[in-house]
Motif scaffolding. Structure first.
Motif, PDB file in Angstrom:
ATOM      1  N   ARG A 466     -28.432 -14.157 -21.685  1.00 20.82           N
ATOM      2  CA  ARG A 466     -28.820 -13.563 -22.963  1.00 20.82           C
ATOM      3  C   ARG A 466     -30.298 -13.847 -23.291  1.00 20.82           C
ATOM      4  O   ARG A 466     -30.998 -13.014 -23.854  1.00 20.82           O
ATOM      5  N   LEU A 473     -29.844  -5.649 -22.573  1.00 21.50           N
ATOM      6  CA  LEU A 473     -28.397  -5.417 -22.626  1.00 21.50           C
ATOM      7  C   LEU A 473     -28.026  -4.686 -23.911  1.00 21.50           C
ATOM      8  O   LEU A 473     -27.191  -3.761 -23.894  1.00 21.50           O
ATOM      9  N   ASP A 474     -28.627  -5.086 -25.030  1.00 20.89           N
ATOM     10  CA  ASP A 474     -28.332  -4.411 -26.296  1.00 20.89           C
ATOM     11  C   ASP A 474     -28.828  -2.971 -26.268  1.00 20.89           C
ATOM     12  O   ASP A 474     -28.148  -2.054 -26.769  1.00 20.89           O
ATOM     13  N   ASP A 476     -29.224  -1.022 -23.592  1.00 21.46           N
ATOM     14  CA  ASP A 476     -28.332  -0.234 -22.708  1.00 21.46           C
ATOM     15  C   ASP A 476     -27.035   0.107 -23.423  1.00 21.46           C
ATOM     16  O   ASP A 476     -26.514   1.227 -23.303  1.00 21.46           O
ATOM     17  N   ARG A 477     -26.514  -0.847 -24.192  1.00 18.96           N
ATOM     18  CA  ARG A 477     -25.257  -0.599 -24.900  1.00 18.96           C
ATOM     19  C   ARG A 477     -25.430   0.464 -25.972  1.00 18.96           C
ATOM     20  O   ARG A 477     -24.605   1.372 -26.107  1.00 18.96           O
ATOM     21  N   ASP A 478     -26.517   0.402 -26.725  1.00 20.22           N
ATOM     22  CA  ASP A 478     -26.723   1.327 -27.846  1.00 20.22           C
ATOM     23  C   ASP A 478     -27.157   2.711 -27.385  1.00 20.22           C
ATOM     24  O   ASP A 478     -26.881   3.710 -28.067  1.00 20.22           O
ATOM     25  N   ARG A 480     -26.750   3.888 -24.038  1.00 21.39           N
ATOM     26  CA  ARG A 480     -26.085   4.274 -22.794  1.00 21.39           C
ATOM     27  C   ARG A 480     -27.103   4.420 -21.664  1.00 21.39           C
ATOM     28  O   ARG A 480     -27.104   5.402 -20.918  1.00 21.39           O
ATOM     29  N   ASP A 482     -29.558   2.416 -18.399  1.00 22.08           N
ATOM     30  CA  ASP A 482     -29.348   1.559 -17.229  1.00 22.08           C
ATOM     31  C   ASP A 482     -30.590   0.725 -16.939  1.00 22.08           C
ATOM     32  O   ASP A 482     -30.979   0.542 -15.782  1.00 22.08           O
ATOM     33  N   TRP A 542     -25.871 -11.581 -14.104  1.00 27.17           N
ATOM     34  CA  TRP A 542     -25.268 -10.424 -14.782  1.00 27.17           C
ATOM     35  C   TRP A 542     -24.361  -9.643 -13.835  1.00 27.17           C
ATOM     36  O   TRP A 542     -23.253  -9.246 -14.208  1.00 27.17           O
ATOM     37  N   SER A 546     -20.450  -9.325 -14.354  1.00 29.06           N
ATOM     38  CA  SER A 546     -20.057  -7.960 -14.725  1.00 29.06           C
ATOM     39  C   SER A 546     -19.416  -7.200 -13.582  1.00 29.06           C
ATOM     40  O   SER A 546     -19.046  -6.042 -13.732  1.00 29.06           O
TER      41      SER A 546
END
Length: 552
Positions: A466, A473-474, A476-478, A480, A482, A542, A546
């Protein structure tokens, strides 16, 4: 060197009982009265089966009549014998186990021996008791013809001729008993029984396991390779044999089932393409199947004892035990625990997996002891197996996948085996968390991932990840996107634009845009050596956590 047969004091027991059976058979067929036959059989029960004969019964007018004996009959036994045709479990007052051994003349029950004990005898002893009852039944069957000849014959020459034929028949059968009992008693195993049966009958003999694989052949003409039919055809044959009370002709063979009790251990066959086998050969085949059942049941009991002792030793080694005890117990099983050793763990501990692992280790010529521990099959071996070769060898004996294997580093003392087991488990856990759980992983080849796995247990990996990748990471999540994967591939390619773009299947300009976006979001200078090192460690962690695989 492979697993060796465990020596045990139990080895002499079946041989001694078979010799006692041979002596008893001679007495049974020399007896001239039914009461003498029943008395001899009752007296042999203790030496053969380790239990007590509680009564000998003859079938008279459809009922079971107790033969003369010093003690009164247990109440209710006659009714139970009538209800179950003189065979099977019997309820006896004061006994935890009771059994009726039927005395049969061909397919007809002519009597029964009731035996009892404080606990059920082992399978080998039950087989020997069954043989004793068969001998007694055959002896009873031969009493009647002799009595009929004495009562009905009018010509002395006819009497002499019939009696001579009976004596000759008895002598031949006694030779069968003695030859097969000697073969088993002398420890020559199933091959010795096959050789004795071939010599007695004059026909080649084949012993097969329940699946149709050849276990032993005696006589000329052994096929090479040995033919093995389809599984469904084999199941049909076993079902036919199980419902057939006599030898069954199947094409060029006469076959009987080898079954000490309910469990089928294989088949025994005379090879007779010309259909020349007579009653005497068929009798030898039938009795041979009984002696073979005794031998195979004994082998199985020894194997189960050895397997249990090996499992107990493996459990103690992996839990921690003193070296002197470990050395002594391993030596008793034919395994040298001195020197270097490795622990191999295979995920899953069902019987099929355990058998496949043992066969694979034997095929690879690995000295080993095998057990099951913590839901896994475990090998302790003095040579480090090559991971891919071991995985391939195990898969050859299994129909299911995946097969996940962990291999420890080297240890030089029994006291180090618990640590080696932990290392092998860590290797298998890392493999199970990877995108390709089907395969083998050696702990000493894990490198960086050993650190990741150790730190993950303390929660430090997620914190480190983190710290370096949280912003990406945040994002990519918000969105979509890579960006973390792009960064990971770029770092694994050593910062080469062309290689990274090719691996990601994108244009150089697209890669350049994404890297610029990463710099904007994180503020990291990707040209800095320390920054690149920490980011590569974070992206590898990661991927590990993952289950993300980089393309090769």
């Amino acid at each position: 060197m492979t697993q060796q047969t465990l020596s045990s004091d139990a080895d002499d027991s079946p041989a001694s009982a078979l010799r006692a059976l041979g002596a008893t058979s001679a007495l049974l067929f020399a007896a001239r009265r039914e009461s003498d036959i029943l008395r001899i059989a009752a007296e042999a029960v203790r030496s053969v089966g380790g239990c007590d004969a509680l009564g000998c019964y003859r079938v008279v007018d459809g009922g079971y009549l107790l033969d003369r004996q010093p003690h009164p009959a247990p109440p209710g036994v006659e009714a139970q014998l009538r209800a179950q045709n003189g065979a099977g479990s019997i309820r006896l007052p004061g006994r935890r186990w009771g059994w009726a051994l039927p005395l049969r003349d061909r397919c007809q029950t002519v009597g029964a021996i009731v035996v009892g004990a404080d606990h059920e005898p082992p399978q080998v002893e039950m087989v020997l008791l069954t043989v004793l009852a068969q001998l007694a039944g055959a002896a009873l069957a031969n009493i009647a013809p002799r009595e009929r000849v004495r009562a009905d014959a009018t010509e002395p020459t006819a009497i002499d001729g019939d009696l001579s034929a009976i004596v000759l028949r008895l002598e031949r059968r006694n030779r069968v008993y003695e030859a097969l009992a000697d073969a088993a008693a002398h420890g020559s195993g199933e091959q010795g029984i096959a050789d004795a049966l071939a010599q007695l009958t004059g026909f080649p003999v084949a012993i097969e396991d329940p699946f149709g694989n050849l276990r032993a052949w005696a006589g000329p003409g052994e096929p090479d390779p040995y033919p093995k039919g389809p599984p469904q055809q084999r199941e049909q044959l076993l079902h036919r044999l199980a419902t057939h009370t006599a030898p069954l002709r199947v094409r060029d063979r006469v076959v009987v089932l080898v079954r000490p009790r309910a469990e089928i251990l294989g088949t025994l066959a005379l090879i007779d393409p010309a259909h020349q086998a007579l009653d005497e050969q068929l009798f030898a085949l039938t009795y041979g199947s009984t002696v073979l059942a005794t031998e195979l049941a004994h082998q199985r009991e020894l194997a189960e004892i050895e397997l249990r002792l090996r499992r107990e030793l493996v459990d103690d080694l992996l839990s921690g035990t003193d070296s002197d005890s470990a050395f002594a117990r391993a030596e008793a099983m034919g395994y040298d625990l001195h020197g270097e050793h490795y622990v191999v763990v295979v995920h899953g501990d069902d019987n099929a997996m355990a058998e496949a692992v043992g066969r694979a280790a034997t095929a690879l010529d690995l000295p080993f002891i095998q057990g099951r521990h913590a839901g896994m099959v475990v090998l302790v071996t003095d040579r480090r197996p090559e991971p891919e070769a071991l995985h391939h060898a195990i898969c050859e004996h299994l129909e299911t996948a995946p097969v996940t294997i962990g291999i420890s580093g080297c240890c030089t003392r029994p006291a180090d085996l618990p640590r080696a087991f932990d290392d092998a488990r860590r290797a298998i856990n890392i493999r199970l968390r990877s995108p390709m759980p089907d395969g083998a992983t050696a702990f000493d080849e894990l490198g960086f991932y050993r650190l990741v796995d150790a730190a993950r247990a303390e929660g430090q990996v997620e914190q480190f990840m983190r710290e370096w990748l949280g912003t990406l990471l945040d994002y990519d999540r918000d969105h979509r996107a890579d960006l973390v994967y792009t960064l990971s591939r770029y770092l694994e390619c050593g910062g080469n634009y062309d290689d990274s773009a090719a691996a990601l299947h994108i244009h150089r300009s697209t890669l350049r845009y994404r890297l610029g976006r990463i710099r904007e979001l994180t503020g990291f200078d990707l040209r800095d050596v320390d920054t690149r090192f920490n980011l590569q460690a974070a992206t590898r962690a990661w991927r590990f956590l993952s289950l993300v695989a980089l393309p090769t």
